[in-house]
Structures are given as structure tokens and as C-alpha cells.
Design a protein around this motif. Structure first.
Motif, mmCIF file in Angstrom:
data_model
loop_
_atom_site.group_PDB
_atom_site.id
_atom_site.type_symbol
_atom_site.label_atom_id
_atom_site.label_comp_id
_atom_site.label_asym_id
_atom_site.label_seq_id
_atom_site.Cartn_x
_atom_site.Cartn_y
_atom_site.Cartn_z
ATOM 1 N N HIS A 282 1.943 -8.156 -6.288
ATOM 2 C CA HIS A 282 2.025 -6.867 -5.607
ATOM 3 C C HIS A 282 3.232 -6.072 -6.093
ATOM 4 O O HIS A 282 3.157 -4.875 -6.344
ATOM 5 N N ARG A 283 4.345 -6.771 -6.207
ATOM 6 C CA ARG A 283 5.557 -6.133 -6.693
ATOM 7 C C ARG A 283 5.325 -5.576 -8.096
ATOM 8 O O ARG A 283 5.739 -4.462 -8.423
ATOM 9 N N ALA A 284 4.663 -6.378 -8.936
ATOM 10 C CA ALA A 284 4.389 -5.954 -10.308
ATOM 11 C C ALA A 284 3.485 -4.722 -10.337
ATOM 12 O O ALA A 284 3.660 -3.824 -11.163
ATOM 13 N N PHE A 285 2.518 -4.675 -9.427
ATOM 14 C CA PHE A 285 1.608 -3.531 -9.348
ATOM 15 C C PHE A 285 2.383 -2.252 -9.038
ATOM 16 O O PHE A 285 2.195 -1.214 -9.679
ATOM 17 N N VAL A 286 3.286 -2.305 -8.065
ATOM 18 C CA VAL A 286 4.095 -1.138 -7.709
ATOM 19 C C VAL A 286 4.980 -0.729 -8.880
ATOM 20 O O VAL A 286 5.134 0.468 -9.180
ATOM 21 N N GLU A 287 5.554 -1.701 -9.568
ATOM 22 C CA GLU A 287 6.413 -1.390 -10.725
ATOM 23 C C GLU A 287 5.627 -0.740 -11.853
ATOM 24 O O GLU A 287 6.135 0.132 -12.558
ATOM 25 N N GLU A 288 4.374 -1.171 -12.042
ATOM 26 C CA GLU A 288 3.543 -0.540 -13.071
ATOM 27 C C GLU A 288 3.297 0.933 -12.741
ATOM 28 O O GLU A 288 3.313 1.797 -13.623
ATOM 29 N N ILE A 289 3.061 1.224 -11.473
ATOM 30 C CA ILE A 289 2.852 2.623 -11.075
ATOM 31 C C ILE A 289 4.114 3.438 -11.318
ATOM 32 O O ILE A 289 4.060 4.574 -11.794
ATOM 33 N N HIS A 290 5.262 2.847 -10.998
ATOM 34 C CA HIS A 290 6.540 3.547 -11.206
ATOM 35 C C HIS A 290 6.741 3.893 -12.677
ATOM 36 O O HIS A 290 7.287 4.957 -13.002
ATOM 37 N N ARG A 291 6.290 3.012 -13.572
ATOM 38 C CA ARG A 291 6.480 3.248 -15.000
ATOM 39 C C ARG A 291 5.416 4.170 -15.596
ATOM 40 O O ARG A 291 5.511 4.577 -16.749
ATOM 41 N N ALA A 292 4.390 4.475 -14.847
ATOM 42 C CA ALA A 292 3.311 5.333 -15.351
ATOM 43 C C ALA A 292 3.790 6.785 -15.459
ATOM 44 O O ALA A 292 4.800 7.171 -14.860
ATOM 45 N N PRO A 293 3.075 7.614 -16.196
ATOM 46 C CA PRO A 293 3.434 9.035 -16.269
ATOM 47 C C PRO A 293 3.437 9.666 -14.888
ATOM 48 O O PRO A 293 2.650 9.284 -14.012
ATOM 49 N N SER A 294 4.308 10.641 -14.679
ATOM 50 C CA SER A 294 4.452 11.272 -13.371
ATOM 51 C C SER A 294 3.227 12.108 -13.016
ATOM 52 O O SER A 294 2.878 13.061 -13.733
ATOM 53 N N LEU A 295 2.576 11.777 -11.910
ATOM 54 C CA LEU A 295 1.445 12.562 -11.430
ATOM 55 C C LEU A 295 1.902 13.961 -11.035
ATOM 56 O O LEU A 295 1.257 14.957 -11.381
ATOM 57 N N ARG A 296 2.986 14.043 -10.317
ATOM 58 C CA ARG A 296 3.484 15.339 -9.857
ATOM 59 C C ARG A 296 3.763 16.276 -11.029
ATOM 60 O O ARG A 296 3.344 17.442 -11.020
ATOM 61 N N VAL B 184 0.812 -1.208 0.000
ATOM 62 C CA VAL B 184 0.000 0.000 0.000
ATOM 63 C C VAL B 184 0.855 1.271 0.000
ATOM 64 O O VAL B 184 0.698 2.146 -0.864
ATOM 65 N N LEU B 185 1.758 1.396 0.968
ATOM 66 C CA LEU B 185 2.537 2.633 1.068
ATOM 67 C C LEU B 185 3.528 2.765 -0.071
ATOM 68 O O LEU B 185 3.820 3.885 -0.520
ATOM 69 N N HIS B 186 4.070 1.650 -0.556
ATOM 70 C CA HIS B 186 4.930 1.702 -1.742
ATOM 71 C C HIS B 186 4.158 2.265 -2.933
ATOM 72 O O HIS B 186 4.683 3.081 -3.698
ATOM 73 N N ALA B 187 2.919 1.807 -3.079
ATOM 74 C CA ALA B 187 2.091 2.262 -4.202
ATOM 75 C C ALA B 187 1.792 3.756 -4.091
ATOM 76 O O ALA B 187 1.875 4.497 -5.081
ATOM 77 N N PHE B 188 1.467 4.216 -2.882
ATOM 78 C CA PHE B 188 1.175 5.636 -2.695
ATOM 79 C C PHE B 188 2.413 6.486 -2.950
ATOM 80 O O PHE B 188 2.335 7.552 -3.578
ATOM 81 N N ASP B 189 3.570 6.037 -2.458
ATOM 82 C CA ASP B 189 4.810 6.767 -2.689
ATOM 83 C C ASP B 189 5.111 6.889 -4.182
ATOM 84 O O ASP B 189 5.508 7.959 -4.667
ATOM 85 N N GLU B 190 4.933 5.796 -4.905
ATOM 86 C CA GLU B 190 5.227 5.826 -6.343
ATOM 87 C C GLU B 190 4.282 6.772 -7.074
ATOM 88 O O GLU B 190 4.709 7.540 -7.942
ATOM 89 N N LEU B 191 3.010 6.737 -6.747
ATOM 90 C CA LEU B 191 2.065 7.621 -7.420
ATOM 91 C C LEU B 191 2.379 9.083 -7.145
ATOM 92 O O LEU B 191 2.371 9.918 -8.064
ATOM 93 N N LEU B 192 2.667 9.402 -5.883
ATOM 94 C CA LEU B 192 2.875 10.796 -5.487
ATOM 95 C C LEU B 192 4.296 11.277 -5.751
ATOM 96 O O LEU B 192 4.606 12.447 -5.522
#
Length: 449
Positions: free
Chosen positions: A343-357, A312-320
């Protein structure tokens, strides 16, 4: 491989494919759009959390990402098939066997069973939960002063087989301790603490039960936030600022609900930490690690279960776009190896997504900027309150044990200090410096005017 020291394991086990033990061969894509607006997440026992739920995640939205079906819930089972009765019998009696100092003798008499009779991932996940708890009890039955250097073959080999099949390390991790270790008392009742119980326990059952189930409810509170991540990334790709704003509002609310789900700072009994999900990596009580007999001739070192292993927190950190210190980042990335592979794959997908910030900054939209900052502030507040909880549940308990004030009969190490927990968490981190560092770097993620 999960051998953190880079040591070689026996190839025959590393390539185990027997029976129902199938190593996942493809990395799924998890950034899917939800197809149901139902507030009922319909989590089943052993389900990690609904970011992996088929009714929430369907069509892939990231360019170049292969569309695959999301995995089914972890498990609805609380008992293994009859051939594994010896495991279940010991697992259900762990508190008594540990406190009476008889667990090791029972394990030595346990037949060596093969994992090949386990059918499907549900049975594999339950087997991993059972074997990880037995292993933890076996190692720490006599406290820090009586640890062992070798895990016997009749426990080590099947534990390794099951771990290889699931892509998990052979140790009690957060996925076992919390996410897979619960059931509904009334199968048709609500997902609330009064209707929940653990499947396997350790000494200090009641306080440990509360510790596990409260952590589970924090994960449950995060479910709308996981959905919001998916919605936010889809909105960025579609340049849909209204949907993005709504997703950020939902994320901030979910993080706030996670904080509310944490226990109050006073008034709850402390869990017995003498046989908690502790580490045999960077632990002075086991400086050489652990030999898994029949698996490796050399000792292996693994980190114990830790909230840092929660997706959960890894995912939030990656998105933000939260960027932690080099040391904290290295530790957190190491903890990802203790997550289930999806779960690991889910976090990696977020990391590869366009930057929200960057999207928020380039949009020039004040509403988006404010919504983004609410998410970051909520996450920093959660981490601040978590420091308060850790102070009570770990540091105070460790100091109490060191002072010899542990209540008699609470566990095998009553009066013996869990020294690794005084300065480090169960995952092996220098706990307070780490928690304060990630809290402070979270605050630095705010978009300044």
C-alpha cells in the motif's frame, strides 16, 4: 523498522527469516492497467482492497518502473493451523475474558509459539490480526488506570516475528482492525453488511462489529476510485484527455459513494472505546511506551489504528495534489508506516507520477478543470461528513465515559474516561484540529478561475 523513537531492537528478531516468515525484498509497482471491466471486485476475506488485486492491475505504465506481479489477496483464512490453537482459543474468547478481567492470566499461561510454522502471507496476516487483538486486550483490560509497561515474552516475541515478516508494526493498525478483520457469512453471498461479520472482536461486540464493517464498506466504495487513479495516470502519460475526463468522473463518483457508505449522524449505537485500537505513543496513560519483552529492553512507542492509516485517502490526496499543513503532513506521512508495504508503495508511485493538477492547468480544457474540481469538492465533502461521524463515535463516547454514564458491563473501563480520545484520535492526532485542517486544505486544492 517501526521504532518511532529510534531505539534499537534485538538484531536476531529484526533479521528473522525462519520458516514461512519471509520479509518482502522487492518494492512492487502497482500502477497497472485493469484487464477486467467487471463491477464485481471479488474481494475475499482479509483482502485489503482491489488496488492490489491481480485482475485489476497488470502492466506497468510508469517509465523506469520494473514490472512485477501484484501481490495476491491478504487472506481467505479465518483459523490458524492447529499448533496455534492457543492463540485462536484466546482470540475468539476476548470479549468474555476482558470483561471478566481474566485475559492477562490466560495470556500468562499461553505457551510461547514460534512464527516459523506459519506458511505464506495469508497465515501471517491472520496471525498478526489475532496477536494484535490479544495485545490490545492485554494492555487495556483494566482501562487506563491499570495499563502495564511490559508485554510478556510469550506474546511479544511471536508478535514481533510476524510483524517483521509482514513489514508491519507490532500494534493493532487499520489494516488489522478493519481491512483484514472480516469474512462473508455465506461464502457465495454478496459483499454487503448483512452478509459480513468480523473474525475477531472486543467488548461491545455488536456496536464494534458495525463500526468495523461500515468502515470496510467505505473502503469497498473506494475501489472504483483506485481503478480511476490508475486510468488517470495512464491517460496523462498518453495525453488522452477523453480517458482522463472519464477517470476523473469515476473518481468523483467513487468518493461520493464513500460518503454515502458512512453511517447516518444519528440512530446507531456507539462502539465501546475502552479497548479500541489505541496508541502507546503520545498517550498520557502510557507515557513511556511499551517494553516488548524478549525483543527490546527499552520501551517502544507506536500509534494505534486510525483511518489516517487507510491508503485510500492518501492515494486520492497524492493524485489531486492536495497539500496539507506541515503538521498534518508530518502526521500523515508517519501513518504511512502503518500501512502494508504494498500500500505504501502504491501511494509512493502516485506521488512520483506526473502532476494531474499541472496537466489539467496546462491543458486549458474546461471540462477537465470542472471534472478535477468535482473530485476535490467530493473529497472535501467526505471529510466534512467524517468530522460529523467522529464527533458522534469518538467525542460523544469519550464525554459520556468521562461523565460516568457508560453502561455497566460494556467493558473494563466503564465510567473511566478514555482521556487520550477526548482530544486525540486512536492514532494519537489532535483529532478535531487535524480533521478540520485536512478538510480546509482539501478545499484549497480547487482550481480557481
Amino acid at each position: 523498522m517501526f521504532c518511532e523513537g529510534g531505539r534499537r531492537q534485538h538484531v536476531a528478531l529484526a533479521q528473522h527469516r525462519g520458516g514461512g516468515c519471509v520479509v518482502p525484498s522487492a518494492r512492487p509497482c502497482f500502477l497497472h492497467s485493469p484487464t477486467s471491466s467487471s463491477a464485481d471486485t471479488r474481494l475475499s476475506p482479509g483482502h485489503i482492497f482491489s488496488c492490489l488485486s491481480p485482475e485489476l492491475l497488470r502492466s506497468c505504465v510508469l517509465p523506469g518502473c520494473a514490472l512485477t506481479a501484484p501481490p495476491s489477496p491478504l487472506s481467505t483464512k479465518t483459523e490458524l493451523p492447529a499448533p496455534y490453537g492457543p492463540w485462536m482459543e484466546i482470540a475468539h474468547d476476548l470479549p468474555r475474558l476482558i470483561t471478566s478481567h481474566r485475559l492477562r492470566s490466560h495470556v500468562h499461561q499461553m505457551p510461547q509459539l514460534s512464527a516459523r510454522h506459519l506458511r505464506g502471507r495469508e497465515e501471517l496476516h491472520l496471525a498478526h490480526l489475532v496477536l494484535s487483538f490479544i495485545t490490545m486486550g492485554y494492555l487495556w483490560q483494566e482501562g487506563e488506570e491499570g495499563t502495564v509497561k511490559v508485554l510478556p515474552q510469550n506474546l511479544a516475541v511471536p508478535f514481533w516475528e510476524v510483524s517483521q515478516a509482514l513489514g508491519l508494526p507490532p500494534i493493532l493498525s487499520h489494516a488489522d482492525f478493519v481491512l483484514a478483520n472480516w469474512r462473508r457469512k455465506n461464502p457465495n453471498g454478496p459483499l454487503e453488511i448483512e452478509n459480513l461479520d468480523t473474525i475477531i472482536s472486543l467488548p461491545g461486540a455488536e456496536s464494534l462489529r458495525g463500526f468495523i464493517l461500515v468502515t470496510l464498506l467505505v473502503e469497498k466504495a473506494a475501489v472504483p476510485g483506485i481503478k480511476a487513479i490508475v486510468q488517470a495516470i495512464r491517460a496523462i502519460l498518453q495525453l488522452d484527455h477523453e480517458t482522463l475526463h472519464e477517470a476523473l468522473q469515476e473518481l468523483a463518483e467513487a468518493i461520493g459513494d464513500m460518503t454515502k457508505a458512512l453511517p447516518p449522524g444519528t440512530g446507531r449505537s456507539l462502539p465501546d472505546l475502552s479497548v479500541s485500537p489505541r496508541s502507546w505513543k503520545d498517550n498520557p496513560a502510557m507515557p513511556g511506551g511499551l517494553v516488548y519483552e524478549g525483543v527490546s529492553d527499552e520501551p517502544l512507542a507506536y500509534s494505534g489504528g486510525s483511518a489516517a492509516q487507510s491508503t485510500v485517502l492518501h492515494a486520492f490526496d497524492e493524485l489531486l495534489g492536495i497539500r496539507h499543513s506541515e503538521e498534518s503532513t508530518a502526521f500523515l506521512h508517519r501513518m504511512r508506516h502503518y500501512m502494508p508495504p504494498p500500500h505504501r508503495a502504491f501511494v509512493e508511485e502516485i506521488h512520483r507520477a506526473p502532476s494531474l493538477r499541472q496537466h489539467v492547468l496546462s491543458s486549458g480544457d474546461a471540462r477537465l478543470c470542472a471534472a478535477f474540481n468535482r473530485c476535490v469538492s467530493a473529497l472535501a465533502d467526505f471529510r466534512s461528513y467524517h468530522i460529523t461521524i467522529v464527533t458522534k463515535y469518538i467525542a460523544v463516547a469519550a464525554a459520556k465515559a468521562k461523565a460516568g454514564r457508560a453502561e455497566p458491563g460494556d467493558g473494563p473501563a466503564a465510567g473511566k474516561p478514555p482521556s487520550a480520545l477526548e482530544a486525540k484520535g486512536t492514532g494519537g492526532s489532535h483529532i478535531f484540529s487535524f480533521l478540520k485542517s485536512v478538510r480546509d486544505t482539501t478545499r484549497e486544492g480547487l482550481i480557481r478561475a
